[in-house]
Design an enzyme around this catalytic site. Structure first.
Site, PDB file in Angstrom:
ATOM      1  N   ARG A  35       8.269 -14.488  -1.481  1.00  0.00           N
ATOM      2  CA  ARG A  35       6.869 -14.031  -1.377  1.00  0.00           C
ATOM      3  C   ARG A  35       6.184 -13.972  -2.733  1.00  0.00           C
ATOM      4  O   ARG A  35       4.966 -14.141  -2.823  1.00  0.00           O
ATOM      5  CB  ARG A  35       6.821 -12.667  -0.683  1.00  0.00           C
ATOM      6  CG  ARG A  35       5.409 -12.238  -0.250  1.00  0.00           C
ATOM      7  CD  ARG A  35       5.466 -11.032   0.660  1.00  0.00           C
ATOM      8  NE  ARG A  35       4.149 -10.617   1.133  1.00  0.00           N
ATOM      9  CZ  ARG A  35       3.549  -9.481   0.799  1.00  0.00           C
ATOM     10  NH1 ARG A  35       4.152  -8.616  -0.019  1.00  0.00           N
ATOM     11  NH2 ARG A  35       2.353  -9.175   1.288  1.00  0.00           N
ATOM     12  N   ILE A  61      -3.097 -11.467   0.863  1.00  0.00           N
ATOM     13  CA  ILE A  61      -1.876 -11.904   1.539  1.00  0.00           C
ATOM     14  C   ILE A  61      -1.509 -10.766   2.484  1.00  0.00           C
ATOM     15  O   ILE A  61      -1.459  -9.600   2.084  1.00  0.00           O
ATOM     16  CB  ILE A  61      -0.751 -12.213   0.527  1.00  0.00           C
ATOM     17  CG1 ILE A  61       0.512 -12.724   1.245  1.00  0.00           C
ATOM     18  CG2 ILE A  61      -0.424 -11.019  -0.347  1.00  0.00           C
ATOM     19  CD1 ILE A  61       1.585 -13.219   0.278  1.00  0.00           C
ATOM     20  N   SER A  62      -1.293 -11.096   3.755  1.00  0.00           N
ATOM     21  CA  SER A  62      -1.121 -10.057   4.773  1.00  0.00           C
ATOM     22  C   SER A  62       0.162  -9.254   4.574  1.00  0.00           C
ATOM     23  O   SER A  62       1.130  -9.719   3.964  1.00  0.00           O
ATOM     24  CB  SER A  62      -1.111 -10.679   6.169  1.00  0.00           C
ATOM     25  OG  SER A  62      -2.366 -11.228   6.490  1.00  0.00           O
ATOM     26  N   GLN A  63       0.150  -8.049   5.107  1.00  0.00           N
ATOM     27  CA  GLN A  63       1.341  -7.199   5.140  1.00  0.00           C
ATOM     28  C   GLN A  63       2.469  -7.959   5.843  1.00  0.00           C
ATOM     29  O   GLN A  63       2.260  -8.552   6.904  1.00  0.00           O
ATOM     30  CB  GLN A  63       0.997  -5.921   5.903  1.00  0.00           C
ATOM     31  CG  GLN A  63       2.147  -4.969   6.094  1.00  0.00           C
ATOM     32  CD  GLN A  63       1.800  -3.872   7.090  1.00  0.00           C
ATOM     33  OE1 GLN A  63       0.811  -3.969   7.817  1.00  0.00           O
ATOM     34  NE2 GLN A  63       2.624  -2.836   7.129  1.00  0.00           N
TER      35      GLN A  63
END
Length: 211
Positions: A35, A61-63
């Site tokens: 990530r 950037i999403s959880q």
């Protein structure tokens, strides 16, 4: 990934399992994906926290939990051809590309699309087609799709996306303004059923393109 990053990614996958993610293929994809590659270096130390993070241009950037949950919902339909609306950093695309034979992804912000393509190339993912354009319109020339995932919140479900689903295809989309719901929409011929999955918070899905 470095040994430290590998351990952190494995720990993230374990925390997602503890949070209720059950699909082992999704958890493995999270464990396999660096990530930190999808973030600015200054935020690298937060890469494996279960939180959304800024990526510039007013986007995030999403959880990881939401990435995994949306992917899990999509995979229930065993899609072979997937459309993603909102490439963003490319992290969600990296997860999807490991789990579906063909991924098409659309991004309206050119600079983000360029960065995402470079990152995904580094991961040796070659089953992805990229489009710079308006996500509200989908990608008609590539459709129809077995599944569509939207990674930004629409005020309403875009009709163009519904029209690009195959019969029994699924659309995973957050809908709403300040209060948003994650919807799972399934096509049944010319009819559609909709199920509220949970409350979420995403950046808005904006019309048009941005260089």
């Amino acid at each position: 990934m470095s040994r430290v990053a590998t351990t952190a990614a494995l720990n993230l996958a374990k925390s997602l399992r503890d949070a209720g993610i059950r699909d082992e293929a999704v958890l493995q994809a999270v464990a396999n994906t660096p990530r930190e590659l999808f973030l600015d270096a200054a935020l690298g130390h937060k890469a494996y926290e279960n939180t959304a993070l800024p990526i510039g241009m007013g986007q995030t950037i999403s959880q990881p939990y939401i990435v995994a949950r949306m992917t899990e919902l999509l995979l229930e339909h065993k899609p072979k051809k997937v459309l993603e609306i909102g490439t963003g950093s490319g992290y969600q695309a990296a997860i999807l590309a490991q789990l579906s034979p063909e991924l098409c992804t659309v991004e309206r912000i050119k600079s983000l699309q360029i960065q995402a393509r470079q990152r995904l190339k580094r991961l040796d993912l070659h089953n992805i087609s990229f489009k710079y354009g308006d996500g509200w319109k989908g990608w008609p020339n590539k459709g129809p799709f077995d599944a569509i995932m939207v990674t930004a919140a629409a005020a309403t479900v875009p009709e163009a996306l519904l029209g690009q689903l195959v019969d029994n295809g699924v659309l995973i989309i957050p809908v709403g303004d300040t209060s948003q719901q994650l919807l799972k929409v399934v096509r049944h011929g010319e009819q559609f059923s909709s199920e509220v999955v949970e409350i979420v918070r995403f950046v808005p899905l904006v019309n048009g393109e941005l260089a």
